[in-house]
Design a protein around this motif. Structure first.
Motif, PDB file in Angstrom:
ATOM      1  N   ILE A 150      48.795   5.440 105.250  1.00  0.00           N
ATOM      2  CA  ILE A 150      50.119   4.845 105.460  1.00  0.00           C
ATOM      3  C   ILE A 150      51.174   5.877 105.086  1.00  0.00           C
ATOM      4  N   ASN A 165      60.530   2.203 106.010  1.00  0.00           N
ATOM      5  CA  ASN A 165      59.717   2.060 107.225  1.00  0.00           C
ATOM      6  C   ASN A 165      58.337   2.660 106.978  1.00  0.00           C
ATOM      7  N   TRP A 166      57.314   2.019 107.542  1.00  0.00           N
ATOM      8  CA  TRP A 166      55.964   2.551 107.411  1.00  0.00           C
ATOM      9  C   TRP A 166      55.157   2.195 108.666  1.00  0.00           C
ATOM     10  N   ASN A 167      54.083   2.931 108.903  1.00  0.00           N
ATOM     11  CA  ASN A 167      53.230   2.663 110.049  1.00  0.00           C
ATOM     12  C   ASN A 167      52.238   1.549 109.739  1.00  0.00           C
ATOM     13  N   ALA A 168      51.802   0.859 110.773  1.00  0.00           N
ATOM     14  CA  ALA A 168      50.776  -0.169 110.617  1.00  0.00           C
ATOM     15  C   ALA A 168      49.440   0.485 110.271  1.00  0.00           C
ATOM     16  N   VAL A 179      51.200  -7.159 102.194  1.00  0.00           N
ATOM     17  CA  VAL A 179      51.893  -5.908 101.909  1.00  0.00           C
ATOM     18  C   VAL A 179      52.637  -6.075 100.587  1.00  0.00           C
ATOM     19  N   THR A 201      56.831  -3.984 109.349  1.00  0.00           N
ATOM     20  CA  THR A 201      56.600  -2.615 108.866  1.00  0.00           C
ATOM     21  C   THR A 201      57.918  -1.981 108.414  1.00  0.00           C
ATOM     22  N   SER A 202      58.862  -2.816 107.969  1.00  0.00           N
ATOM     23  CA  SER A 202      60.122  -2.296 107.443  1.00  0.00           C
ATOM     24  C   SER A 202      60.673  -3.267 106.407  1.00  0.00           C
TER      25      SER A 202
END
Length: 344
Positions: A150, A165-168, A179, A201-202
């Motif tokens: 991640i 923000n992060w990736n799935a 999460v 994802t944010s």
């Protein structure tokens, strides 16, 4: 096969002198004959030769448990089939999820777990990992599910918020469950600020309350997130993945009112700048009367003018101020203007 009727297996070039029969079944009898055919149509048939297959046990499963960030590296874990007797594994890595390169080998049977730390990875970039099983002929026989790290990014905005923000995560067999978002301020322990079911994802982290409670708080806010796997993994594993630590830096905020009324009602009784993310050192605030005389001066950002000059309340009217302060990144700023004092 198993002494049944003859079937054509393949047609090969006449110059060939060997052939590999792929994907044979275990515990099965196979008989072979070679028939050569000339350009004129004449044929020649070989003798018959037979084999009984008793193949070693290849792995029936490989589970990618997780890819997680630990000590600025990416740590990986895989659950293996302990009944396998052919244990030729390669760990593959990709940056695009399409083109993979082998980065490690593992050749131990009977072990349920294989763990590996990728010290060459940049934890601020996303990688795709899978463990691949090969047979004794070095053919790929089985691939695990994908495991991705991640990557978290943090950015400050003008609303005294930090956008995360992060990736799935890919791709737990039971899917992503929850999460958890953690915030780190100065040298304090990480604080859990969000725990929710996965999906988004944010996240916007509103810092207003922190600033109001502690105007001298640092402008550096760091974060990391953790994701967990749902219950129901068929190999009794519950994956957990932690991201990199990402930091956002808030810029200095200064607000100066344009009027105040020092009448003792505890509402607007003190004239002072409201500051956030400003260094305590290098602070100077001055108030001037209409003739340019300094009637108040302080180097303490917590102090303000009470409206008195020479022990008496100054008359209603317009006054001037001058403010000099230092941002937390060491730059000095200046601000000057006028304001009004009145007694309702």
């Amino acid at each position: 096969q198993d002494f049944g009727s003859w079937q054509l297996l393949d047609v090969v070039n006449g110059s060939s002198n060997q052939y590999y029969h792929m994907d044979v079944q275990d515990n099965t009898s196979y008989c072979y004959r070679i028939r050569a055919i000339s350009n004129s149509g004449k044929t020649s048939t070989s003798n018959k030769t037979c084999f009984y297959t008793n193949l070693p046990n290849l792995p029936l499963y490989i589970n990618a448990d997780y890819a997680t960030v630990e000590n600025n590296s990416i740590h990986l874990s895989f659950t293996l089939d302990t009944d396998a007797t052919i244990c030729n594994y390669q760990l593959w890595r990709s940056k695009d999820g399409i083109n993979y390169n082998s980065i490690a080998n593992y050749n131990v049977c009977g072990q349920r777990n294989f763990e590996y730390t990728d010290n060459t990875a940049n934890i601020e970039e996303r990688y795709f990992y899978k463990l691949v099983s090969f047979d004794q002929c070095n053919n790929v026989r089985l691939e695990s599910n994908i495991a991705t790290n991640i990557v978290l990014k943090a950015q400050a905005n003008e609303e005294v918020q930090n956008l995360l923000n992060w990736n799935a995560y890919q791709q737990w067999l039971a899917g992503v469950d929850s999460v958890y978002v953690y915030r780190i301020v100065e040298d304090a322990a990480p604080e859990l600020i969000l725990a929710q079911l996965a999906g988004s994802t944010s996240y916007f982290d509103d810092l207003t309350n922190i600033v109001m409670q502690n105007p001298s708080v640092t402008n550096k806010f760091c974060y990391y997130i953790e994701l967990t796997e749902n219950m129901g993994n068929p190999y009794m594993v519950k994956g957990r993945s932690k991201s990199n630590i990402a930091c956002a830096y808030q810029f200095a905020r200064v607000f100066i009112p344009n009027t105040f009324s020092p009448n003792g009602d505890e509402i607007n009784d003190i004239f002072k700048p409201s500051t956030a993310f400003v260094d305590k050192e290098g602070y100077l605030f001055e108030v001037f009367d209409r003739w340019g005389n300094i009637i108040f001066k302080t180097n303490d950002s917590s102090l303000g003018w009470d409206g008195k000059s020479g022990g008496k309340f100054a008359p209603s009217g317009t006054y001037a101020y001058y403010l000099k302060y230092k941002t937390l990144d060491g730059n000095y700023r200046e601000k000057a203007g006028t304001f009004n004092i009145f007694f309702p």
